[in-house]
Each structure stands twice: as structure tokens, then as C-alpha cells.
Design a protein around this motif. Structure first.
Motif, PDB file in Angstrom:
ATOM      1  N   ASP A 124       0.846  -1.228   0.049  1.00 18.83           N
ATOM      2  CA  ASP A 124      -0.062  -0.051  -0.102  1.00 18.83           C
ATOM      3  C   ASP A 124       0.810   0.989   0.083  1.00 18.83           C
ATOM      4  OD1 ASP A 124      -2.474  -1.255   2.078  1.00 18.83           O
ATOM      5  OD2 ASP A 124      -1.935  -2.114   0.059  1.00 18.83           O
ATOM      6  N   ASN A 126       2.152   2.570  -3.243  1.00 22.56           N
ATOM      7  CA  ASN A 126       2.279   3.273  -4.526  1.00 22.56           C
ATOM      8  C   ASN A 126       1.876   4.839  -4.283  1.00 22.56           C
ATOM      9  OD1 ASN A 126       2.690   1.349  -6.775  1.00 22.56           O
ATOM     10  ND2 ASN A 126       0.894   0.309  -5.708  1.00 22.56           N
ATOM     11  N   THR A 133      -3.598   1.135 -10.193  1.00 22.45           N
ATOM     12  CA  THR A 133      -4.906   0.866 -10.296  1.00 22.45           C
ATOM     13  C   THR A 133      -5.642   2.444 -10.132  1.00 22.45           C
ATOM     14  OG1 THR A 133      -4.944   0.527  -7.957  1.00 22.45           O
ATOM     15  CG2 THR A 133      -5.043  -1.280  -9.212  1.00 22.45           C
ATOM     16  N   ASP A 177       2.198  -9.625  -2.524  1.00 24.01           N
ATOM     17  CA  ASP A 177       1.815  -9.195  -3.489  1.00 24.01           C
ATOM     18  C   ASP A 177       2.184  -7.566  -3.695  1.00 24.01           C
ATOM     19  OD1 ASP A 177       0.323  -8.547  -5.814  1.00 24.01           O
ATOM     20  OD2 ASP A 177      -1.659  -8.707  -5.005  1.00 24.01           O
ATOM     21  N   ASP A 179       3.899  -4.773  -5.864  1.00 26.86           N
ATOM     22  CA  ASP A 179       4.225  -4.265  -7.203  1.00 26.86           C
ATOM     23  C   ASP A 179       5.510  -3.705  -7.490  1.00 26.86           C
ATOM     24  OD1 ASP A 179       1.585  -4.176  -7.832  1.00 26.86           O
ATOM     25  OD2 ASP A 179       1.188  -2.159  -7.156  1.00 26.86           O
ATOM     26  N   ASP A 228      -4.452  -5.294   7.593  1.00 34.20           N
ATOM     27  CA  ASP A 228      -5.311  -5.650   6.680  1.00 34.20           C
ATOM     28  C   ASP A 228      -5.648  -7.129   6.603  1.00 34.20           C
ATOM     29  OD1 ASP A 228      -5.161  -4.839   3.110  1.00 34.20           O
ATOM     30  OD2 ASP A 228      -6.320  -6.115   3.937  1.00 34.20           O
ATOM     31  N   ASP A 230      -6.544  -9.237   4.519  1.00 35.59           N
ATOM     32  CA  ASP A 230      -5.920  -9.828   3.630  1.00 35.59           C
ATOM     33  C   ASP A 230      -4.557 -10.344   3.735  1.00 35.59           C
ATOM     34  OD1 ASP A 230      -5.562  -7.235   1.134  1.00 35.59           O
ATOM     35  OD2 ASP A 230      -4.280  -8.187   2.386  1.00 35.59           O
ATOM     36  N   THR A 242      -8.937  -7.953  -2.210  1.00 41.02           N
ATOM     37  CA  THR A 242      -7.826  -8.229  -3.100  1.00 41.02           C
ATOM     38  C   THR A 242      -7.116  -9.562  -2.394  1.00 41.02           C
ATOM     39  OG1 THR A 242      -6.491  -6.445  -1.632  1.00 41.02           O
ATOM     40  CG2 THR A 242      -7.453  -6.126  -3.937  1.00 41.02           C
ATOM     41  N   GLU A 273     -10.691  -3.721   5.225  1.00 44.10           N
ATOM     42  CA  GLU A 273     -10.658  -4.636   4.201  1.00 44.10           C
ATOM     43  C   GLU A 273     -11.595  -5.978   4.359  1.00 44.10           C
ATOM     44  OE1 GLU A 273      -9.989  -3.708   1.268  1.00 44.10           O
ATOM     45  OE2 GLU A 273      -8.734  -2.075   1.140  1.00 44.10           O
TER      46      GLU A 273
HETATM   47  N1  LIG Z   1      -0.756  -2.690  -5.327  1.00 47.61           N
HETATM   48  C1  LIG Z   1      -2.181  -2.695  -5.663  1.00 47.61           C
HETATM   49  C2  LIG Z   1      -2.703  -1.571  -5.996  1.00 47.61           C
HETATM   50  O1  LIG Z   1      -3.954  -1.348  -6.420  1.00 47.61           O
HETATM   51  O2  LIG Z   1      -1.949  -0.296  -5.389  1.00 47.61           O
HETATM   52  C3  LIG Z   1      -2.432  -3.715  -6.978  1.00 47.61           C
HETATM   53  N2  LIG Z   1      -2.904  -5.144  -6.398  1.00 47.61           N
HETATM   54  C4  LIG Z   1      -3.792  -5.634  -6.911  1.00 47.61           C
HETATM   55  C5  LIG Z   1      -2.839  -6.794  -8.018  1.00 47.61           C
HETATM   56  C6  LIG Z   1      -3.670  -7.976  -8.403  1.00 47.61           C
HETATM   57  C7  LIG Z   1      -2.774  -8.562  -9.662  1.00 47.61           C
HETATM   58  C8  LIG Z   1      -1.425  -8.806  -8.912  1.00 47.61           C
HETATM   59  C9  LIG Z   1      -0.968  -7.647  -8.628  1.00 47.61           C
HETATM   60  N3  LIG Z   1      -1.725  -6.927  -7.580  1.00 47.61           N
HETATM   61  C10 LIG Z   1      -3.593  -4.521  -5.182  1.00 47.61           C
HETATM   62  C11 LIG Z   1      -3.141  -3.648  -4.470  1.00 47.61           C
HETATM   63  C12 LIG Z   1      -3.525  -2.657  -3.451  1.00 47.61           C
HETATM   64  C13 LIG Z   1      -3.991  -3.370  -2.395  1.00 47.61           C
HETATM   65  C14 LIG Z   1      -4.853  -2.655  -1.143  1.00 47.61           C
HETATM   66  B1  LIG Z   1      -5.031  -3.544   0.161  1.00 47.61           B
HETATM   67  O3  LIG Z   1      -5.669  -2.391   1.176  1.00 47.61           O
HETATM   68  O4  LIG Z   1      -6.014  -4.738   0.114  1.00 47.61           O
HETATM   69  O5  LIG Z   1      -3.701  -3.951   0.708  1.00 47.61           O
END
Ligand SMILES: N[C@@]1(C(=O)O)CN(C[C@@H]2CCCCN2)C[C@@H]1CCC[B-](O)(O)O
Ligand SMILES: [Mn+2]
Ligand SMILES: [Mn+2]
Length: 306
Positions: A124, A126, A133, A177, A179, A228, A230, A242, A273
Motif C-alpha cells: 500500500d 504506491n 490502479t 503481492d 508491485d 489488513d 487480507d 484483494t 478490508e
Molecule cells: N498494489 C495494488 C494497488 O492497487 O495499488 C495492486 N494490487 C492488485 C494486483 C492484483 C494482481 C496482482 C498484482 N496486484 C492490489 C494492491 C492494493 C491492495 C490494497 B489493500 O488495502 O488490500 O492492501
């Protein structure tokens, strides 16, 4: 422990409906009664009411800046109030963009700096320029970290946010997961990370020992735990937006909060979440909610030994 529950029924930091129902489904699993049964005093501040923001156009890639900015400004005030009234704020989300307001309000309420333990499959972190996204729940930390602000473009609706966390005071647990751009930022800032690889290699007990050694290596700071759901394996907590395979076991998830509780430094908690609409069966929703409650009971003194 005196716990100040703050419901934050907010979903605009991400695209999936239902996460705004998180606070009420967690409450209806008996959170307050279970906290009281283990000796906590509980003040439930109820759910915040978030205003609609019509015509809330993206700024660059950043989606729903008006809704996210105003919700977090309101949340920051609520967390500040709960903290200054002597409670440990417990913010129930809602999506993880809410960590912006929760950490901001917490930081404003205490002297000196706070440390952040971020338990999540995701970093989280970015920035508005790296987000794949545009969803702010994947950017929350970027607005809060002092060393990153030269890389954050102006978003008028976020102008109230004062960066309040130093990179050296952050520990991530559960990442799996991330980026590529986030990975670069974590390395560039030298942020301490215990990914699922480290959880496997070291074991959760060692991870928590090293987390505390790292955070307390200079000055012991109050801990903001942003959890979170998740981070836990989706086979156990599927009702979330997610999911990412290969997550924490129930025992690891609870060990984390038991360990943080025994430091005596836990100063505010987020649990975010939980999305009941992302579960395919009632049992899936119930499992997600029940584990969220057990994680929180661990924060406030519950020990599996009794
Ligand atoms: N880095 C993300 C972003 O949207 O910035 C991209 N990612 C989704 C994506 C799915 C396919 C494989 C790569 N990842 C979700 C993440 C945010 C999570 C937010 B939380 O609050 O759930 O942690
Ligand atoms: Mn998150
Ligand atoms: Mn996540």
C-alpha cells in the motif's frame, strides 16, 4: 485496556462495494462484549458519517480524491478525539485508504513520533505516479512517509495531510503481492520488510522478536498497528477485496497481535478490508469476521493460554 471503537464505513479507496459494511458485521460478531469479557473497558463511538462528493473526478490517476480526502479528514479528527479521551482507538474499516486518517489523527494526539506495524499481503505504498490502479487503498503509506514527499504530486483534496511517519519507524509483515514500483520504493527508503518468505524462513516468533528489536533499537515509540485482513490466508478470510494466496495462518495472525499487545506499546489499531459481499457463502463471511475479531482480541489482552 480502554478501547475506543470507531466505525469507518468507507469504500471509495477501492472499486468493490460491500467493504463499507465491515464495521457493522464485525460489531455483530460480538466484538464489544468479547472485549469486555476479557476485562477491557469499551467506548463505541459509533460509525462515522461520510459525505457524498458529487463530481469527484480523478486527479491524475488518483480516483475519488474528494471522497477519500474528506473521509480521512473526518476520521483523523475522530481518532484524535478517542486518543485524547484516553482510549486506544480501534478503527474498523472500510478499505485501507482509511489508514491515512487513522495514522494522521493518532500522530496528532501523541507527543513525539509513532511507529507503524503494517500487516498486509500488500505494501500500500504506491505513489500517485506509480499506482497501477488509481485506488488509494494501495497508496495510503505514500502520503504519510516524510522521506517520500518530494515524489508526491499535489492533490488539492489531500492538502491537509502532513506526512508524520519516518521510514525507519515502519515494519511490514505478510507481504506477498508487491508491485515492482512499490518494491523499488521499499528498497529506496530502506524500509524493514518481513514478507511471507521471511515468515516461512524465520517463523513468526522470530519475525516478531526482530520486529520489536528493530523498532525499539533507538527510542521506544507508541505502535500504530494497521492490520489488513487480507494478510491472513484467503482460505481462512476469503471475504476481502484483494485476496492473495499463501497468507498467514490463523495462529500466525493471532500471534502477531498477542506479541504486540505484550509490548505494552500498542497505541492505536486499524482492522480493514473485511468485505462481506466478497464472500461466496455465509460461512465464508462468518469465518472472515470471526478471525478479524480474534485478531483484535489478541491486541487487547486475550491469550490463547487462557
Ligand atoms: N498494489 C495494488 C494497488 O492497487 O495499488 C495492486 N494490487 C492488485 C494486483 C492484483 C494482481 C496482482 C498484482 N496486484 C492490489 C494492491 C492494493 C491492495 C490494497 B489493500 O488495502 O488490500 O492492501
Ligand atoms: Mn492494505
Ligand atoms: Mn491488502
Amino acid at each position: 485496556h480502554s478501547v475506543g471503537i470507531i466505525g469507518a464505513p468507507f469504500s471509495k479507496g477501492q472499486p468493490r462495494g460491500g467493504v463499507e459494511k465491515g464495521p457493522n458485521v464485525i460489531r455483530s460478531a460480538g466484538l464489544a462484549d468479547k472485549l469486555k469479557a476479557q476485562g477491557c473497558s469499551v467506548k463505541d463511538y459509533g460509525n462515522l458519517c461520510f459525505e457524498e462528493v458529487p463530481g469527484d473526478q480523478p486527479v491524475g490517476r488518483v480516483k475519488r480524491p474528494g471522497a477519500v480526502g474528506s473521509a480521512n479528514q473526518r476520521l483523523a479528527h475522530a481518532v484524535y478525539t478517542a486518543k485524547t479521551e484516553g482510549h486506544t482507538p480501534l478503527m474498523l474499516g472500510g478499505d485501507h485508504s482509511l489508514a491515512i486518517g487513522s495514522i494522521h489523527g493518532h500522530a496528532a494526539a501523541i507527543p513525539g513520533d509513532l511507529s507503524v506495524v503494517w500487516v498486509d499481503a500488500h505494501a500500500d505504498i504506491n505513489t500517485p505516479l506509480t499506482t497501477p490502479t488509481g485506488n488509494v487503498h494501495g497508496q495510503s503509506m505514500s502520503y504519510l512517509i516524510r522521506e517520500l514527499q518530494s515524489k508526491i504530486p499535489v492533490i488539492p483534496q489531500f492538502s491537509w495531510i502532513k506526512p508524520c511517519v519516518s521510514a525507519k519507524d515502519i515494519v511490514y509483515i505478510g507481504l506477498r503481492d508487491v508491485d515492482p514500483e512499490e518494491h523499488y520504493i521499499l528498497k529506496y527508503l530502506g524500509i524493514k520488510v518481513f514478507s511471507m518468505t521471511e515468515v516461512d524462513g524465520l517463523g513468526i516468533a522470530r519475525v516478531m522478536e526482530e520486529t520489536c528489536d528493530y523498532l525499539f533499537s533507538h527510542v521506544k515509540k507508541p505502535i500504530h498497528l494497521s492490520y489488513d485482513i487480507d494478510a491472513i490466508d484467503p482460505s481462512l478470510t476469503p471475504a476481502t477485496g484483494t485476496p492473495a494466496v499463501g497468507g498467514l495462518t490463523y495462529r500466525e495472525g493471532v500471534y502477531i497481535t498477542e506479541h504486540i499487545c505484550q509490548t505494552g506499546l500498542l497505541s492505536a489499531v486499524d482492522l480493514v478490508e473485511v468485505n462481506p459481499q466478497q464472500g461466496t457463502t455465509e460461512a465464508q463471511v462468518q469465518s472472515t469476521v470471526d478471525i478479524a475479531v480474534d485478531v483484535l482480541l489478541g491486541c487487547f489482552g486475550r491469550r490463547r493460554a487462557g
